[in-house]
Design a protein around this motif. Structure first.
Motif, PDB file in Angstrom:
ATOM      1  N   ASP A  83      29.853  30.310  29.184  1.00 56.86           N
ATOM      2  CA  ASP A  83      30.753  29.535  30.038  1.00 56.86           C
ATOM      3  C   ASP A  83      31.913  28.901  29.283  1.00 56.86           C
ATOM      4  N   LYS A  84      32.116  29.286  28.026  1.00 52.69           N
ATOM      5  CA  LYS A  84      33.230  28.725  27.266  1.00 52.69           C
ATOM      6  C   LYS A  84      34.423  29.662  27.215  1.00 52.69           C
ATOM      7  N   THR A  85      34.255  30.900  27.688  1.00 50.29           N
ATOM      8  CA  THR A  85      35.311  31.893  27.556  1.00 50.29           C
ATOM      9  C   THR A  85      35.964  32.241  28.883  1.00 50.29           C
ATOM     10  N   PHE A  86      35.583  31.534  29.958  1.00 47.99           N
ATOM     11  CA  PHE A  86      36.079  31.913  31.274  1.00 47.99           C
ATOM     12  C   PHE A  86      37.521  31.467  31.501  1.00 47.99           C
ATOM     13  N   ALA A  87      38.289  32.344  32.116  1.00 50.83           N
ATOM     14  CA  ALA A  87      39.613  31.990  32.626  1.00 50.83           C
ATOM     15  C   ALA A  87      39.818  32.795  33.896  1.00 50.83           C
ATOM     16  N   SER A  88      40.371  32.155  34.923  1.00 53.69           N
ATOM     17  CA  SER A  88      40.555  32.844  36.190  1.00 53.69           C
ATOM     18  C   SER A  88      41.588  33.949  36.050  1.00 53.69           C
ATOM     19  N   ILE A  89      41.606  34.853  37.019  1.00 56.12           N
ATOM     20  CA  ILE A  89      42.599  35.922  37.019  1.00 56.12           C
ATOM     21  C   ILE A  89      43.999  35.336  37.050  1.00 56.12           C
ATOM     22  N   SER A  90      44.199  34.310  37.894  1.00 53.92           N
ATOM     23  CA  SER A  90      45.508  33.668  37.978  1.00 53.92           C
ATOM     24  C   SER A  90      45.923  33.095  36.632  1.00 53.92           C
ATOM     25  N   VAL A 132      37.955  36.717  51.267  1.00 50.78           N
ATOM     26  CA  VAL A 132      38.223  37.979  50.573  1.00 50.78           C
ATOM     27  C   VAL A 132      39.725  38.082  50.373  1.00 50.78           C
ATOM     28  N   ARG A 133      40.141  38.294  49.154  1.00 51.26           N
ATOM     29  CA  ARG A 133      41.589  38.369  48.890  1.00 51.26           C
ATOM     30  C   ARG A 133      41.908  39.350  47.776  1.00 51.26           C
ATOM     31  N   GLN A 134      43.084  39.929  47.896  1.00 48.75           N
ATOM     32  CA  GLN A 134      43.627  40.780  46.848  1.00 48.75           C
ATOM     33  C   GLN A 134      44.392  39.899  45.866  1.00 48.75           C
ATOM     34  N   ARG A 135      44.308  40.230  44.579  1.00 51.64           N
ATOM     35  CA  ARG A 135      45.111  39.552  43.568  1.00 51.64           C
ATOM     36  C   ARG A 135      46.129  40.569  43.054  1.00 51.64           C
ATOM     37  N   LEU A 136      47.404  40.252  43.209  1.00 46.85           N
ATOM     38  CA  LEU A 136      48.483  41.190  42.876  1.00 46.85           C
ATOM     39  C   LEU A 136      49.315  40.647  41.720  1.00 46.85           C
ATOM     40  N   ILE A 143      45.601  44.229  41.380  1.00 48.82           N
ATOM     41  CA  ILE A 143      44.841  44.319  40.132  1.00 48.82           C
ATOM     42  C   ILE A 143      43.391  43.901  40.328  1.00 48.82           C
ATOM     43  N   ALA A 144      43.119  43.181  41.432  1.00 45.39           N
ATOM     44  CA  ALA A 144      41.746  42.734  41.652  1.00 45.39           C
ATOM     45  C   ALA A 144      41.487  42.498  43.129  1.00 45.39           C
ATOM     46  N   LEU A 145      40.217  42.614  43.491  1.00 49.59           N
ATOM     47  CA  LEU A 145      39.749  42.306  44.840  1.00 49.59           C
ATOM     48  C   LEU A 145      38.621  41.296  44.680  1.00 49.59           C
ATOM     49  N   GLU A 146      38.748  40.153  45.349  1.00 46.89           N
ATOM     50  CA  GLU A 146      37.838  39.039  45.101  1.00 46.89           C
ATOM     51  C   GLU A 146      37.097  38.624  46.364  1.00 46.89           C
ATOM     52  N   TYR A 147      35.771  38.525  46.254  1.00 44.61           N
ATOM     53  CA  TYR A 147      34.912  38.014  47.321  1.00 44.61           C
ATOM     54  C   TYR A 147      34.400  36.642  46.874  1.00 44.61           C
ATOM     55  N   PHE A 148      34.814  35.609  47.569  1.00 44.41           N
ATOM     56  CA  PHE A 148      34.471  34.232  47.195  1.00 44.41           C
ATOM     57  C   PHE A 148      33.575  33.611  48.254  1.00 44.41           C
ATOM     58  N   GLN A 220      25.771  20.932  40.518  1.00 44.37           N
ATOM     59  CA  GLN A 220      25.636  21.549  41.840  1.00 44.37           C
ATOM     60  C   GLN A 220      26.376  22.878  41.865  1.00 44.37           C
ATOM     61  N   ILE A 221      25.765  23.886  42.476  1.00 46.37           N
ATOM     62  CA  ILE A 221      26.440  25.180  42.610  1.00 46.37           C
ATOM     63  C   ILE A 221      27.498  25.069  43.703  1.00 46.37           C
ATOM     64  N   VAL A 222      28.731  25.395  43.367  1.00 44.15           N
ATOM     65  CA  VAL A 222      29.832  25.257  44.317  1.00 44.15           C
ATOM     66  C   VAL A 222      30.524  26.585  44.616  1.00 44.15           C
ATOM     67  N   GLU A 223      30.105  27.640  43.916  1.00 51.00           N
ATOM     68  CA  GLU A 223      30.826  28.912  44.084  1.00 51.00           C
ATOM     69  C   GLU A 223      29.965  30.088  43.659  1.00 51.00           C
ATOM     70  N   TYR A 224      30.026  31.151  44.464  1.00 50.42           N
ATOM     71  CA  TYR A 224      29.557  32.463  44.029  1.00 50.42           C
ATOM     72  C   TYR A 224      30.692  33.438  44.297  1.00 50.42           C
ATOM     73  N   THR A 225      31.140  34.136  43.275  1.00 51.60           N
ATOM     74  CA  THR A 225      32.277  35.048  43.412  1.00 51.60           C
ATOM     75  C   THR A 225      31.945  36.404  42.805  1.00 51.60           C
ATOM     76  N   LYS A 226      32.422  37.435  43.486  1.00 44.56           N
ATOM     77  CA  LYS A 226      32.303  38.800  42.988  1.00 44.56           C
ATOM     78  C   LYS A 226      33.700  39.400  42.989  1.00 44.56           C
ATOM     79  N   SER A 227      34.182  39.788  41.828  1.00 46.41           N
ATOM     80  CA  SER A 227      35.543  40.310  41.692  1.00 46.41           C
ATOM     81  C   SER A 227      35.527  41.729  41.144  1.00 46.41           C
ATOM     82  N   TYR A 228      36.319  42.595  41.774  1.00 46.18           N
ATOM     83  CA  TYR A 228      36.513  43.958  41.302  1.00 46.18           C
ATOM     84  C   TYR A 228      37.905  44.027  40.681  1.00 46.18           C
ATOM     85  N   ILE A 229      37.982  44.513  39.449  1.00 45.92           N
ATOM     86  CA  ILE A 229      39.238  44.507  38.713  1.00 45.92           C
ATOM     87  C   ILE A 229      39.543  45.907  38.213  1.00 45.92           C
TER      88      ILE A 229
END
Length: 242
Positions: A83-90, A132-136, A143-148, A220-229
């Motif tokens: 969990d120290k190397t994470f950075a969002s696609i944005s 569900v959103r596309q990341r352009l 470049i990515a399809l994200e299910y949040f 507390q768990i606040v997010e489950y995300t599946k991203s296709y890149i």
């Protein structure tokens, strides 16, 4: 909420139920008549959605017996990240100087999705907000399809925000529920025709598949995300320390 054709929306919903393990490999899904009644569409729409899923290899049909979920294909595990190397696609796009943006494909509220409820550590009856959103990138390439997914009870006004303009994490930060640690895994898998169509790539083109669970400061768990890149548009590098 979606501009997709009705049969593609139905295809999306059925595929999501399969992904969420509501239908298991080898299990029969509802009949065309039952699906038409459940979703309020005609049987031709159902037939078109099911045929598309069969062509994707997600379902198969046995005449006189019904339509069944195909066996899962094997994916290639290439890493589990701390969990120290994470950075969002944005964040990655911004860091590279690329002014990327998002496009909303679908947003919904669900209940009774066992696998997602388990990921979010909530009751099966609790509402789940799905986005569900596309990341352009700045060239309008997907470049990515994200299910949040997130517990709706934590963010009762979430549907009032336009997440093509507002950052999800900025919104979550405002609620003091921004993820600060993660549990995640990364696989590489061939894109189904549904994923390929939404990402503007060829079916079976290999994509990165990130799955991660986000925890707030209170654990507390606040997010489950599946991203296709798209593997042809983003490169990942990591170092293994001894």
């Amino acid at each position: 909420m979606s501009k997709l054709p009705i049969y593609k929306q139905l295809k999306f919903y059925i595929k999501e139920k399969i992904d969420n393990e509501e239908y298991l490999p080898g299990e029969a899904i509802l009949s065309e008549r039952e699906l038409a009644k459940k979703y309020g569409v005609n049987r031709m729409t159902v037939k078109k959605a099911l045929q598309s899923l069969i062509e994707d290899g997600i379902l198969y049909s046995i005449p006189g017996s019904g339509t069944f979920v195909a066996s899962e294909s094997k994916n290639f595990m290439i890493g589990i990240f701390d969990d120290k190397t994470f950075a969002s696609i944005s964040s990655r796009l911004q860091a590279s100087g690329d002014k990327g943006f998002s496009k909303i494909i679908n947003k919904s509220i669900y209940t009774n999705i066992k696998s997602i409820s388990k990921k979010l550590n909530i009751s099966i009856d609790d509402e789940i907000y799905s986005l569900v959103r596309q990341r352009l990138n700045q060239n309008s390439e997907v470049i990515a399809l994200e299910y949040f997914y997130t517990p709706r009870k934590l963010f009762n006004d979430i549907d009032n925000f336009d997440f093509t303009r507002v950052s999800l994490y900025d919104y979550m930060q405002k609620k003091n529920l921004k993820p600060t640690s993660y549990k995640r895994k990364l696989t590489i898998e061939p894109a189904s025709s549904t994923i390929a169509e939404l990402m503007n790539i060829k079916p079976l083109h290999f994509v990165y598949c990130f799955e991660f669970i986000g925890y707030a400061d209170n654990h507390q768990i606040v997010e489950y995300t599946k991203s296709y890149i798209d593997t042809s548009k983003i490169k990942f590098e990591y170092t293994i320390s001894k």
